[in-house]
Design an enzyme around this catalytic site. Structure first.
Site, PDB file in Angstrom:
ATOM      1  N   LYS A 192       3.714  30.040  -2.065  1.00  0.00           N
ATOM      2  CA  LYS A 192       4.818  30.049  -1.109  1.00  0.00           C
ATOM      3  C   LYS A 192       5.927  29.150  -1.660  1.00  0.00           C
ATOM      4  O   LYS A 192       5.833  27.936  -1.669  1.00  0.00           O
ATOM      5  CB  LYS A 192       4.386  29.526   0.269  1.00  0.00           C
ATOM      6  CG  LYS A 192       5.400  29.949   1.311  1.00  0.00           C
ATOM      7  CD  LYS A 192       5.802  28.953   2.340  1.00  0.00           C
ATOM      8  CE  LYS A 192       6.453  27.689   1.981  1.00  0.00           C
ATOM      9  NZ  LYS A 192       7.929  27.750   1.777  1.00  0.00           N
ATOM     10  N   GLU A 268       1.707  16.232  -5.053  1.00  0.00           N
ATOM     11  CA  GLU A 268       2.650  15.415  -5.830  1.00  0.00           C
ATOM     12  C   GLU A 268       3.826  15.239  -4.895  1.00  0.00           C
ATOM     13  O   GLU A 268       4.459  16.215  -4.498  1.00  0.00           O
ATOM     14  CB  GLU A 268       3.028  16.162  -7.117  1.00  0.00           C
ATOM     15  CG  GLU A 268       3.622  15.245  -8.169  1.00  0.00           C
ATOM     16  CD  GLU A 268       5.123  15.171  -8.068  1.00  0.00           C
ATOM     17  OE1 GLU A 268       5.607  14.327  -7.257  1.00  0.00           O
ATOM     18  OE2 GLU A 268       5.799  15.926  -8.761  1.00  0.00           O
ATOM     19  N   CYS A 302      11.717  14.378  -8.864  1.00  0.00           N
ATOM     20  CA  CYS A 302      10.782  13.434  -8.237  1.00  0.00           C
ATOM     21  C   CYS A 302      10.639  12.157  -9.050  1.00  0.00           C
ATOM     22  O   CYS A 302      10.402  11.090  -8.501  1.00  0.00           O
ATOM     23  CB  CYS A 302       9.439  14.108  -8.016  1.00  0.00           C
ATOM     24  SG  CYS A 302       8.821  14.904  -9.504  1.00  0.00           S
ATOM     25  N   GLU A 401      13.191   7.836  -1.016  1.00  0.00           N
ATOM     26  CA  GLU A 401      13.594   8.793  -2.046  1.00  0.00           C
ATOM     27  C   GLU A 401      14.847   9.537  -1.577  1.00  0.00           C
ATOM     28  O   GLU A 401      14.810  10.250  -0.584  1.00  0.00           O
ATOM     29  CB  GLU A 401      12.455   9.795  -2.291  1.00  0.00           C
ATOM     30  CG  GLU A 401      12.714  10.679  -3.475  1.00  0.00           C
ATOM     31  CD  GLU A 401      11.548  11.611  -3.778  1.00  0.00           C
ATOM     32  OE1 GLU A 401      10.900  12.091  -2.823  1.00  0.00           O
ATOM     33  OE2 GLU A 401      11.298  11.862  -4.965  1.00  0.00           O
TER      34      GLU A 401
HETATM   35  P1  ADP Z   1      12.037  19.089   0.955  1.00  0.00           P
HETATM   36  O1  ADP Z   1      12.300  18.266   2.181  1.00  0.00           O
HETATM   37  O2  ADP Z   1      12.483  18.445  -0.286  1.00  0.00           O
HETATM   38  O3  ADP Z   1      12.490  20.524   1.066  1.00  0.00           O
HETATM   39  P2  ADP Z   1       9.383  19.735   1.700  1.00  0.00           P
HETATM   40  O4  ADP Z   1       8.169  18.901   1.577  1.00  0.00           O
HETATM   41  O5  ADP Z   1       9.903  20.004   3.063  1.00  0.00           O
HETATM   42  O6  ADP Z   1      10.463  19.080   0.784  1.00  0.00           O
HETATM   43  O7  ADP Z   1       9.174  21.141   0.977  1.00  0.00           O
HETATM   44  C1  ADP Z   1       8.291  21.402  -0.072  1.00  0.00           C
HETATM   45  C2  ADP Z   1       7.526  22.661   0.235  1.00  0.00           C
HETATM   46  O8  ADP Z   1       6.724  22.415   1.383  1.00  0.00           O
HETATM   47  C3  ADP Z   1       8.391  23.863   0.572  1.00  0.00           C
HETATM   48  O9  ADP Z   1       7.803  25.035   0.027  1.00  0.00           O
HETATM   49  C4  ADP Z   1       8.361  23.883   2.074  1.00  0.00           C
HETATM   50  O10 ADP Z   1       8.584  25.161   2.631  1.00  0.00           O
HETATM   51  C5  ADP Z   1       6.949  23.438   2.347  1.00  0.00           C
HETATM   52  N1  ADP Z   1       6.753  22.881   3.700  1.00  0.00           N
HETATM   53  C6  ADP Z   1       7.637  22.184   4.452  1.00  0.00           C
HETATM   54  N2  ADP Z   1       7.112  21.877   5.644  1.00  0.00           N
HETATM   55  C7  ADP Z   1       5.862  22.391   5.670  1.00  0.00           C
HETATM   56  C8  ADP Z   1       4.807  22.420   6.639  1.00  0.00           C
HETATM   57  N3  ADP Z   1       4.934  21.858   7.833  1.00  0.00           N
HETATM   58  N4  ADP Z   1       3.653  23.034   6.297  1.00  0.00           N
HETATM   59  C9  ADP Z   1       3.503  23.595   5.081  1.00  0.00           C
HETATM   60  N5  ADP Z   1       4.448  23.630   4.146  1.00  0.00           N
HETATM   61  C10 ADP Z   1       5.623  23.041   4.420  1.00  0.00           C
END
Ligand code: ADP
Length: 499
Positions: A192, A268, A302, A401
């Site tokens: 995903k 990570e 990162c 960050e």
């Molecule tokens: P950023 O804030 O830098 O976009 P995220 O951690 O939100 O970082 O995003 C990294 C990945 O995690 C993306 O693929 C995002 O869709 C996914 N993601 C964000 N929130 C969730 C959640 N609640 N459950 C599962 N995956 C998530």
């Protein structure tokens, strides 16, 4: 690899004729989301509409996981000759190379980084990574226990169905690290991508099919984190989650594993890298590298060197030179061949970066250069390379960050103080140090609480070097032979020998 201004038109022509795929790839077919929903994606470079993307939901994830499980059990990837797997993966690397310009432009448009960078780093690096993973497949052996009285075989098997949840800063490259290693070990994978930059991962699915990865073995389901991502995190038939992103999401995924089948969640989750310049350092190397460490990829990295630690005595002269070097990183249209830094990923992120800078100023930081958005008239989201001084370690800007082109400069009194400041963070992904004193290099490297330490360079290493963090930066390593471990199960088989 010089700049070629005459290529600007070339990149723009490719961009105009891209027709990117926005649908999910499930069981070998591109398909709309089950509920027919889509979300639009726009380029942060100039706000142009790129395409609609399938908004995957639990229904799509259920279908993708079921298909991945079926393919895993069918054994047409998990059980095939390893040499077949090696061939297919090398073919995938060939296809990535053959499609490199299209992939580079797609990445550049989708997330704003310079097209040249996409071509030479993201896309070229992706092909190289796939070849590295393929080259490891027939070199990972099991063990035989030293016991007598039986044969104790310790072997590794694929773990099964891997969920890869990936970030937007190196969309294709991060997807490749996860998907490539998991596929190399014989797993089936549901990936995903981030909703902020999904397109090259969908393209990867297409190329994998073309290379001969069987239907169902690599499923790509785009969508939002709290929908498609959470459906993977909560799924009872996913055997492990491999995640790169924010530490907040990392923890959510760990909680989801606890609420479902207790799957391992490998994460990570960011960093706050200290880059220490000691007195004896080769300043001609250290200072430009310090600028690149934070301004490369607009700071959306990162391991970005977001904290620069300087000796009090040399602070002013180093900062003066740094400001000069920062000019090289003033962002411009990412589709221009000479551009070194492009746009931030979207407007929400731009506001977030601006918010960090504004609060840092309120906390007492001084802006030496930058501190604001640029090129608003372009319709894109650009932020000036920013250098902040008078930063104290307890300030938000030194602890959180930012994921933007914002450098915090801190000063230290002596080596002990530098080590203390470098480790004064909840993160532990990386640290860099510059010194010409060999003993100091060893002494300080050993004391860094970080998974990656770079001496007299920033971000040194290659695919053979494991990458990952201490503390809240993560709990796993990607790359190197150790990077495969999380995608395997250990099986102990004891064969009795009759007397
Ligand atoms: P950023 O804030 O830098 O976009 P995220 O951690 O939100 O970082 O995003 C990294 C990945 O995690 C993306 O693929 C995002 O869709 C996914 N993601 C964000 N929130 C969730 C959640 N609640 N459950 C599962 N995956 C998530």
């Amino acid at each position: 690899m010089g700049y070629h201004p005459e290529f600007d038109q070339h990149w723009n022509n490719i961009a105009t004729n891209l027709e990117p795929e926005g649908r999910a790839l499930i069981n070998g077919e591109f398909t709309e989301a089950a509920e027919g929903e889509v979300f639009a994606t726009y380029s942060p470079a100039d706000g142009r509409f790129i395409t609609n993307i399938a908004r995957g939901s639990k229904v799509d994830i259920d279908r993708a996981v079921a298909g991945a499980r079926a393919s895993f059990e069918a054994g047409n990837w998990s059980q095939v000759s390893i040499y077949h797997r090696i061939d297919v993966m090398n073919k995938l690397a060939d296809l990535i190379e053959q499609n490199s310009e299209r992939l580079a432009v797609l990445e550049s448009l989708d997330m704003g980084k310079p097209v040249r960078e996409c071509l030479h780093t993201d896309v070229a690096g992706s092909a190289k990574a796939i070849r590295y993973f393929a080259s490891c497949i027939d070199k990972i052996y099991g063990n035989i226990s030293p016991n007598t009285g039986g044969v104790g075989m310790i072997t590794r098997e694929p773990i099964g169905v891997v969920a890869a949840i990936t970030p937007w800063n190196f969309p294709l490259y991060m997807a490749i690290w996860k998907v490539g290693s998991a596929l190399a070990m014989g797993n089936s994978v549901v990936v995903k991508p981030s909703e902020r930059a999904s397109l090259t991962t969908i393209e990867l699915g297409k190329l994998a099919l073309e290379a001969g990865v069987p239907s169902g073995v690599l499923q790509v389901v785009p969508g939002y984190g709290h929908e498609a991502g959470a459906a993977l995190g909560l799924h009872n038939d996913v055997d492990c989650v491999s995640f790169t992103g924010s530490h907040v999401t990392a923890r959510k995924l760990m909680a989801m594993a606890g609420e479902s089948n207790g799957k391992p969640v490998y994460v990570e989750a960011g960093g706050k890298t200290a880059n220490i310049i000691f007195d004896s350092a080769d300043m001609d190397a250290a200072i430009p590298a310090a600028a690149g460490a934070i301004f490369y990829n607009m700071g959306e990295v990162c391991f970005a060197g977001s904290r620069l630690l300087l000796p009090e005595s040399k602070r002013d002269s180093i900062i003066e030179q740094l400001i000069e070097h920062s000019k090289l990183w003033i962002p411009d249209n990412p589709l221009k061949d000479r551009t070194m830094a492009g746009a931030l990923v979207d407007g929400v992120h731009l506001e977030r970066v601006q918010g960090f800078v504004d609060r840092a100023i309120a906390d007492g930081a001084t802006v030496m250069t930058g501190g604001h958005a640029l090129h608003k008239e372009s319709g894109g989201y650009y932020f000036a390379p920013t250098i902040l001084t008078d930063v104290r370690s307890e300030m938000e800007i030194a602890q959180q960050e930012v994921f933007g082109p914002v450098l915090s400069v801190l000063t230290y009194q002596d080596e002990e103080d530098a080590v203390r400041l470098a480790n004064d963070t909840n993160y532990g992904l990386a640290a860099a140090l510059w010194t010409n004193d060999l003993s100091q290099a060893h002494r300080v490297a050993a004391r860094m609480k970080a998974g990656n330490v770079w001496v007299n360079c920033f971000h040194g290493g290659d695919m053979s070097m494991p990458f990952g963090g201490y503390k809240q930066s993560g709990n796993t390593r990607d790359k190197g032979l150790i990077g495969f471990e999380k995608y395997t199960q250990v099986k102990s088989t004891w064969i009795n020998i009759k007397d």
